[in-house]
Design a protein around this motif. Sequence first.
Motif, PDB file in Angstrom:
ATOM      1  N   GLY A 292       2.497   6.993  24.245  1.00 52.30           N
ATOM      2  CA  GLY A 292       3.464   8.066  24.066  1.00 52.30           C
ATOM      3  C   GLY A 292       4.489   8.198  25.166  1.00 52.30           C
ATOM      4  N   THR A 293       4.401   7.349  26.199  1.00 50.81           N
ATOM      5  CA  THR A 293       5.382   7.400  27.280  1.00 50.81           C
ATOM      6  C   THR A 293       6.721   6.838  26.814  1.00 50.81           C
ATOM      7  OG1 THR A 293       3.648   7.156  28.945  1.00 50.81           O
ATOM      8  CG2 THR A 293       5.908   6.603  29.615  1.00 50.81           C
ATOM      9  N   VAL A 294       7.803   7.552  27.137  1.00 51.25           N
ATOM     10  CA  VAL A 294       9.140   7.060  26.785  1.00 51.25           C
ATOM     11  C   VAL A 294       9.475   5.900  27.718  1.00 51.25           C
ATOM     12  CG1 VAL A 294      11.593   7.618  26.636  1.00 51.25           C
ATOM     13  CG2 VAL A 294       9.876   9.305  25.923  1.00 51.25           C
ATOM     14  N   VAL A 295       9.713   4.722  27.141  1.00 49.67           N
ATOM     15  CA  VAL A 295       9.982   3.526  27.940  1.00 49.67           C
ATOM     16  C   VAL A 295      11.415   3.026  27.780  1.00 49.67           C
ATOM     17  CG1 VAL A 295       7.581   2.778  27.975  1.00 49.67           C
ATOM     18  CG2 VAL A 295       9.067   2.097  26.066  1.00 49.67           C
ATOM     19  N   ARG A 296      12.110   3.524  26.794  1.00 52.36           N
ATOM     20  CA  ARG A 296      13.477   3.109  26.561  1.00 52.36           C
ATOM     21  C   ARG A 296      14.190   4.198  25.791  1.00 52.36           C
ATOM     22  NH1 ARG A 296      12.058  -0.311  24.500  1.00 52.36           N
ATOM     23  NH2 ARG A 296      12.240  -2.030  23.686  1.00 52.36           N
ATOM     24  N   MET A 297      15.485   4.345  26.021  1.00 53.05           N
ATOM     25  CA  MET A 297      16.288   5.315  25.279  1.00 53.05           C
ATOM     26  C   MET A 297      17.599   4.665  24.870  1.00 53.05           C
ATOM     27  SD  MET A 297      15.699   8.914  27.384  1.00 53.05           S
ATOM     28  CE  MET A 297      16.697   8.456  28.798  1.00 53.05           C
ATOM     29  N   HIS A 298      18.167   5.166  23.804  1.00 54.09           N
ATOM     30  CA  HIS A 298      19.511   4.753  23.375  1.00 54.09           C
ATOM     31  C   HIS A 298      20.344   6.018  23.189  1.00 54.09           C
ATOM     32  CE1 HIS A 298      17.293   1.083  22.427  1.00 54.09           C
ATOM     33  NE2 HIS A 298      18.456   0.461  22.508  1.00 54.09           N
ATOM     34  N   TRP A 299      21.448   6.054  23.907  1.00 56.81           N
ATOM     35  CA  TRP A 299      22.344   7.217  23.849  1.00 56.81           C
ATOM     36  C   TRP A 299      23.714   6.713  23.428  1.00 56.81           C
ATOM     37  CZ3 TRP A 299      24.074  10.473  28.689  1.00 56.81           C
ATOM     38  CH2 TRP A 299      24.761  11.618  28.254  1.00 56.81           C
ATOM     39  N   ALA A 300      24.195   7.234  22.297  1.00 55.90           N
ATOM     40  CA  ALA A 300      25.452   6.735  21.717  1.00 55.90           C
ATOM     41  C   ALA A 300      25.363   5.219  21.541  1.00 55.90           C
ATOM     42  CB  ALA A 300      26.644   7.113  22.584  1.00 55.90           C
ATOM     43  N   THR A 301      24.146   4.744  21.232  1.00 52.81           N
ATOM     44  CA  THR A 301      23.756   3.338  20.992  1.00 52.81           C
ATOM     45  C   THR A 301      23.618   2.509  22.266  1.00 52.81           C
ATOM     46  OG1 THR A 301      25.921   2.251  20.661  1.00 52.81           O
ATOM     47  CG2 THR A 301      24.977   3.419  18.757  1.00 52.81           C
ATOM     48  N   TYR A 302      24.000   3.021  23.428  1.00 56.17           N
ATOM     49  CA  TYR A 302      23.838   2.265  24.676  1.00 56.17           C
ATOM     50  C   TYR A 302      22.393   2.376  25.163  1.00 56.17           C
ATOM     51  CZ  TYR A 302      28.858   1.538  25.102  1.00 56.17           C
ATOM     52  OH  TYR A 302      30.149   1.130  24.883  1.00 56.17           O
ATOM     53  N   ARG A 303      21.833   1.243  25.590  1.00 59.15           N
ATOM     54  CA  ARG A 303      20.448   1.197  26.021  1.00 59.15           C
ATOM     55  C   ARG A 303      20.282   1.798  27.418  1.00 59.15           C
ATOM     56  NH1 ARG A 303      19.748  -3.855  25.498  1.00 59.15           N
ATOM     57  NH2 ARG A 303      19.928  -4.502  27.689  1.00 59.15           N
ATOM     58  N   PHE A 304      19.242   2.609  27.600  1.00 55.89           N
ATOM     59  CA  PHE A 304      18.890   3.201  28.892  1.00 55.89           C
ATOM     60  C   PHE A 304      17.495   2.717  29.272  1.00 55.89           C
ATOM     61  CE2 PHE A 304      22.483   5.695  27.958  1.00 55.89           C
ATOM     62  CZ  PHE A 304      22.864   6.412  29.087  1.00 55.89           C
ATOM     63  N   THR A 305      17.377   2.188  30.492  1.00 58.54           N
ATOM     64  CA  THR A 305      16.115   1.634  30.974  1.00 58.54           C
ATOM     65  C   THR A 305      15.793   2.204  32.350  1.00 58.54           C
ATOM     66  OG1 THR A 305      17.311  -0.262  31.881  1.00 58.54           O
ATOM     67  CG2 THR A 305      16.368  -0.515  29.667  1.00 58.54           C
ATOM     68  N   ARG A 306      14.532   2.048  32.737  1.00 59.45           N
ATOM     69  CA  ARG A 306      14.092   2.614  34.008  1.00 59.45           C
ATOM     70  C   ARG A 306      14.586   1.819  35.212  1.00 59.45           C
ATOM     71  NH1 ARG A 306      12.918   7.889  34.638  1.00 59.45           N
ATOM     72  NH2 ARG A 306      11.231   8.601  33.294  1.00 59.45           N
ATOM     73  N   VAL A 307      14.916   0.553  35.010  1.00 54.62           N
ATOM     74  CA  VAL A 307      15.465  -0.257  36.091  1.00 54.62           C
ATOM     75  C   VAL A 307      16.828  -0.768  35.670  1.00 54.62           C
ATOM     76  CG1 VAL A 307      13.199  -0.934  36.965  1.00 54.62           C
ATOM     77  CG2 VAL A 307      14.354  -2.372  35.269  1.00 54.62           C
TER      78      VAL A 307
END
Length: 457
Positions: free
Chosen positions: A430-445
């Motif tokens: 259940g941990t959020v490992v990736r996000m997409h905002w306005a289709t752009y990928r967001f990562t922890r590194v």
Amino acid sequence: MTAQERLERAVRRVQADARVPALSVALHRADRSLWTCTVGDSGNPGHPLDADSRFRIGSVTKTFTAVLVMQARDDGLLDLDDPIAQHLDVPAHGTATIRRLLSHTAGFQREPYGDVWDVLVAPDDAALLADLARAERVLPNNRRYHYSNLGLAVLGQLVAKLRGGTWASVLHEQILEPLGLTSTTVEPTGDAVVGYLVDTYSDAARPEPQLDMGGASPAAQIWSTAADMARWAAFLASPEIVDPGALVLAPETVDEMRWPQTTTDETLWSGGFGLGLILAPQGKRIMHVGHDGAMPGFLAGVYGRRGGEGNPGALGAAVLASSGTATEINELVHELLGLAVEADPADIRPWTPGRAAPEAYRSVLGPWWSEGFAHVFSWHDGTLQSRGADAPADRPPSIFRPLPDQPDLLRTVSGREAGELLRLTRDADGTVVRMHWATYRFTRVQETFDGIPVSTG
């Protein structure tokens, strides 16, 4: 010198320097009592100048008509992009959209057909619309800003038709009564001041005639007090404070009205126009919203202040003058708003602990990377928020709201990328490992666009 003494001195200086027969000023704010100041003489025997004296507010009237239009939109009676002919029987220029008329970008000529300001006779409601056949569309639709009393007058006739009344009756029922603006009227009252033309080359002042605007009333007819107008300005700046029950208009709709539709000068972007509202930037993310007004013998400035340090909220000022040429009053209203927060800033509220982020969003909090840049996600005031790591402190964050029954799909409701979706991707626990905002990928590194961490060999 106290804050009120500084305010009064500024008012008295303008009254004397600009040679204004009567000047009435009010300042409204959420954390203090209403402040008023009057200087001069009403010119009305038996009714000395005081805080209850009525002045013409001229084109400030347009802000009321604009709110009536937005009310009609929110009630499903129209769409801002509808052509005016869809709702009103007009002989010409029916393709002009409601949005363009509100923002003075429809290209309508400035005044109703005829020499209104020469003969001092305004057309009635029917004649104003019939004369559109002889009025010009002086610029193509959406070519540029061109101020038009005619355009707002037509919108006033529109809301009257949609509501089944007159513009005056709709104004009273939809705005004046629910907001408690009891000293605001369409016609002058017994305590109305006299408006003057002050001679440039002597101290003489000659009374100006009172012109009833007839069918053009929605553009410039209203009379009011400084106190009522300061409250109106505060509403335009902070409707959630002045009208917490949204009896007049939802805060989101007023926010829409404040969004710039056009600049008023293509070479100097120092001012803009929203949906019926003048936008006057003050620097450092401070905006004054409202309108100026002018009629024979009268000038008015009515603005509310948004943003800036020391702002208590619901901060509005009104400056009403019985001179048609004392343009210094147009700057005084902005000076008073600035002086209010400089000399008497709002109290600083102490921070108090709040609730932790919900379990579902705790793994979102902290830094994320996208397009090579760092963003910080946090939980404040019951909402998920995001800011660029290097964003100026006064730039508002993006705020997200989950879609109904879809906690991992959130809508950006304000700030950067407003309207866009934020999509969360979780691993098996259940941990959020990736996000997409306005289709752009967001990562922890920090990663390249093809997913390679930049720090790897």
